[in-house]
Design a protein around this motif. Structure first.
Motif, short mmCIF file in Angstrom:
data_model
loop_
_atom_site.label_atom_id
_atom_site.label_comp_id
_atom_site.label_asym_id
_atom_site.label_seq_id
_atom_site.Cartn_x
_atom_site.Cartn_y
_atom_site.Cartn_z
N GLN A 84 0.82 -1.22 0.00
CA GLN A 84 0.00 0.00 0.00
C GLN A 84 0.86 1.27 0.00
O GLN A 84 0.59 2.22 -0.75
CB GLN A 84 -0.91 0.02 1.23
CG GLN A 84 -2.10 -0.91 1.16
CD GLN A 84 -2.98 -0.78 2.39
OE1 GLN A 84 -2.55 -1.07 3.50
NE2 GLN A 84 -4.20 -0.35 2.20
N VAL A 85 1.91 1.27 0.81
CA VAL A 85 2.75 2.46 0.94
C VAL A 85 3.61 2.66 -0.31
O VAL A 85 3.80 3.79 -0.77
CB VAL A 85 3.63 2.37 2.20
CG1 VAL A 85 4.64 3.50 2.26
CG2 VAL A 85 2.74 2.41 3.45
N VAL A 86 4.12 1.58 -0.89
CA VAL A 86 4.91 1.69 -2.12
C VAL A 86 4.04 2.18 -3.27
O VAL A 86 4.44 3.06 -4.05
CB VAL A 86 5.57 0.34 -2.48
CG1 VAL A 86 6.17 0.39 -3.88
CG2 VAL A 86 6.65 -0.01 -1.46
N LYS A 87 2.83 1.65 -3.35
CA LYS A 87 1.90 2.09 -4.39
C LYS A 87 1.59 3.57 -4.24
O LYS A 87 1.56 4.33 -5.22
CB LYS A 87 0.61 1.26 -4.29
CG LYS A 87 -0.43 1.60 -5.35
CD LYS A 87 -1.68 0.76 -5.15
CE LYS A 87 -2.76 1.16 -6.14
NZ LYS A 87 -4.02 0.41 -5.90
N ASN A 88 1.40 4.02 -3.01
CA ASN A 88 1.14 5.43 -2.73
C ASN A 88 2.34 6.30 -3.10
O ASN A 88 2.19 7.38 -3.68
CB ASN A 88 0.79 5.60 -1.25
CG ASN A 88 0.75 7.05 -0.82
OD1 ASN A 88 1.62 7.52 -0.09
ND2 ASN A 88 -0.24 7.79 -1.29
N HIS A 89 3.54 5.82 -2.77
CA HIS A 89 4.77 6.57 -3.07
C HIS A 89 4.92 6.77 -4.58
O HIS A 89 5.23 7.88 -5.04
CB HIS A 89 5.98 5.82 -2.51
CG HIS A 89 7.29 6.47 -2.80
ND1 HIS A 89 7.80 7.48 -2.02
CD2 HIS A 89 8.20 6.28 -3.80
CE1 HIS A 89 8.97 7.88 -2.51
NE2 HIS A 89 9.23 7.16 -3.59
N LEU A 90 4.71 5.72 -5.35
CA LEU A 90 4.85 5.81 -6.80
C LEU A 90 3.76 6.69 -7.41
O LEU A 90 4.01 7.42 -8.37
CB LEU A 90 4.82 4.41 -7.41
CG LEU A 90 5.99 3.48 -7.03
CD1 LEU A 90 5.79 2.09 -7.60
CD2 LEU A 90 7.32 4.07 -7.51
N ALA A 91 2.55 6.61 -6.85
CA ALA A 91 1.46 7.45 -7.36
C ALA A 91 1.75 8.93 -7.10
O ALA A 91 1.51 9.78 -7.96
CB ALA A 91 0.14 7.05 -6.70
N ASN A 92 2.29 9.22 -5.91
CA ASN A 92 2.59 10.61 -5.57
C ASN A 92 3.73 11.19 -6.41
O ASN A 92 3.85 12.41 -6.56
CB ASN A 92 2.94 10.73 -4.09
CG ASN A 92 1.75 10.46 -3.19
OD1 ASN A 92 0.62 10.41 -3.66
ND2 ASN A 92 1.99 10.29 -1.91
N LYS A 93 4.58 10.32 -6.96
CA LYS A 93 5.69 10.78 -7.80
C LYS A 93 5.23 11.09 -9.23
O LYS A 93 5.96 11.75 -9.97
CB LYS A 93 6.80 9.72 -7.84
CG LYS A 93 7.62 9.63 -6.57
CD LYS A 93 8.68 8.56 -6.67
CE LYS A 93 9.74 8.90 -7.67
NZ LYS A 93 10.84 7.91 -7.70
N ARG A 94 4.06 10.63 -9.62
CA ARG A 94 3.59 10.85 -10.99
C ARG A 94 3.29 12.33 -11.20
O ARG A 94 2.63 12.97 -10.39
CB ARG A 94 2.33 10.03 -11.28
CG ARG A 94 2.56 8.53 -11.25
CD ARG A 94 1.31 7.76 -11.67
NE ARG A 94 0.99 7.97 -13.07
CZ ARG A 94 0.00 7.32 -13.71
NH1 ARG A 94 -0.73 6.44 -13.03
NH2 ARG A 94 -0.24 7.54 -14.97
N VAL A 95 3.77 12.87 -12.33
CA VAL A 95 3.55 14.29 -12.59
C VAL A 95 2.17 14.54 -13.18
O VAL A 95 1.62 15.64 -13.07
CB VAL A 95 4.64 14.86 -13.53
CG1 VAL A 95 5.98 14.89 -12.83
CG2 VAL A 95 4.72 14.07 -14.82
N GLY A 96 1.58 13.53 -13.82
CA GLY A 96 0.22 13.65 -14.32
C GLY A 96 0.05 14.68 -15.41
O GLY A 96 -0.99 15.35 -15.49
N THR A 97 1.04 14.85 -16.28
CA THR A 97 0.96 15.86 -17.33
C THR A 97 0.53 15.29 -18.68
O THR A 97 0.58 15.98 -19.69
CB THR A 97 2.33 16.56 -17.51
OG1 THR A 97 3.33 15.57 -17.76
CG2 THR A 97 2.70 17.36 -16.28
N GLN A 98 0.10 14.03 -18.70
CA GLN A 98 -0.32 13.43 -19.97
C GLN A 98 -1.54 14.15 -20.52
O GLN A 98 -2.41 14.60 -19.77
CB GLN A 98 -0.62 11.93 -19.79
CG GLN A 98 -1.91 11.59 -19.08
CD GLN A 98 -1.84 11.74 -17.58
OE1 GLN A 98 -0.90 12.28 -17.05
NE2 GLN A 98 -2.84 11.23 -16.90
N SER A 99 -1.60 14.29 -21.84
CA SER A 99 -2.73 15.00 -22.44
C SER A 99 -2.87 14.61 -23.91
O SER A 99 -1.87 14.49 -24.63
CB SER A 99 -2.54 16.52 -22.33
OG SER A 99 -3.66 17.20 -22.83
N ALA A 100 -4.10 14.37 -24.33
CA ALA A 100 -4.40 14.11 -25.74
C ALA A 100 -5.69 14.85 -26.08
O ALA A 100 -6.49 15.19 -25.20
CB ALA A 100 -4.54 12.62 -26.00
#
Length: 207
Positions: A35-51
């Motif tokens: 759970q914590v590793v999944k949260n850590h990786l999610a928080n690192k995502r910049v989320g700038t994808q766009s189409a």
């Protein structure tokens, strides 16, 4: 209560140290670590994808051919998703992937990974990182003497600019201090190197 050898920077044993059972001898809970590793990786995502959707693609204002009589399928725009150059169905847009995990879960995960390092023999405790010269060469020599594996996480009590400068250019070596070490970095490292002072502070803060 787990016990580990305390080494100097030359890899020689200078004493022994008893570790806190609560922090380094806890029951390992794999699910909370996940759970914590999944949260850590999610928080690192910049989320700038766009189409672009069909509403945002340039062109396609005129109907390509009349509705009936051509023998072809009816079409309203050349920018529909099935056309080359058309819009994307359910196009990804910028978003925030971060979320929070309860503090108790994070603590339990940290205790689990620290206990795992002790159980696997991948925890090295150093008396003090006191190099003759604060150079990358000297830092690498210390890691070699400590028989550190391919990936290492070196943790000091507080932020030490000298240690950071000396070790930051070494491949697969990460420098942290007690306040910034996290479950992902500990799990990702083959060997966890802690100074004696860092162990004491970690037990004070997290145990």
């Amino acid at each position: 209560m787990p016990t580990v050898d305390v080494l100097n920077i030359n890899g020689e044993k200078v004493s022994e140290m008893e570790l806190s059972e609560n922090l380094f001898g806890a029951e390992i809970n794999e699910h909370v670590v996940y759970q914590v590793v999944k949260n850590h990786l999610a928080n690192k995502r910049v989320g700038t994808q766009s189409a672009k959707t069909r509403a945002e693609v340039r062109g396609g204002g005129a109907k390509p051919w009349r509705q009936k009589g051509t023998g072809r399928a009816r079409q309203g725009s050349i920018r529909s998703p099935q056309w080359k150059g058309g819009g994307v169905v359910f196009a990804p847009k910028p978003r925030d992937y971060s979320y929070t995990v309860p503090k108790k879960i994070r603590r339990l995960a940290l205790k689990s990974v620290l206990t795992d390092k002790v159980n696997e023999g991948n925890l090295v405790v150093v008396d003090d990182i006191n190099l003759t010269e604060w150079k990358t060469r000297e830092f690498a020599k210390m890691l070699s003497a400590l028989k550190v594996g391919k990936k290492a996480l070196v943790v000091t009590k507080d932020n030490s600019p000298e240690v950071v400068r000396s070790g930051r250019n070494i491949k697969n070596v990460k420098i942290a201090f007690v306040g910034t070490m996290n479950v992902y970095d500990i799990l990702n490292a083959n060997t966890l190197v802690l100074t004696k002072d860092a162990v004491a502070k970690a037990e004070e803060v997290y145990a």
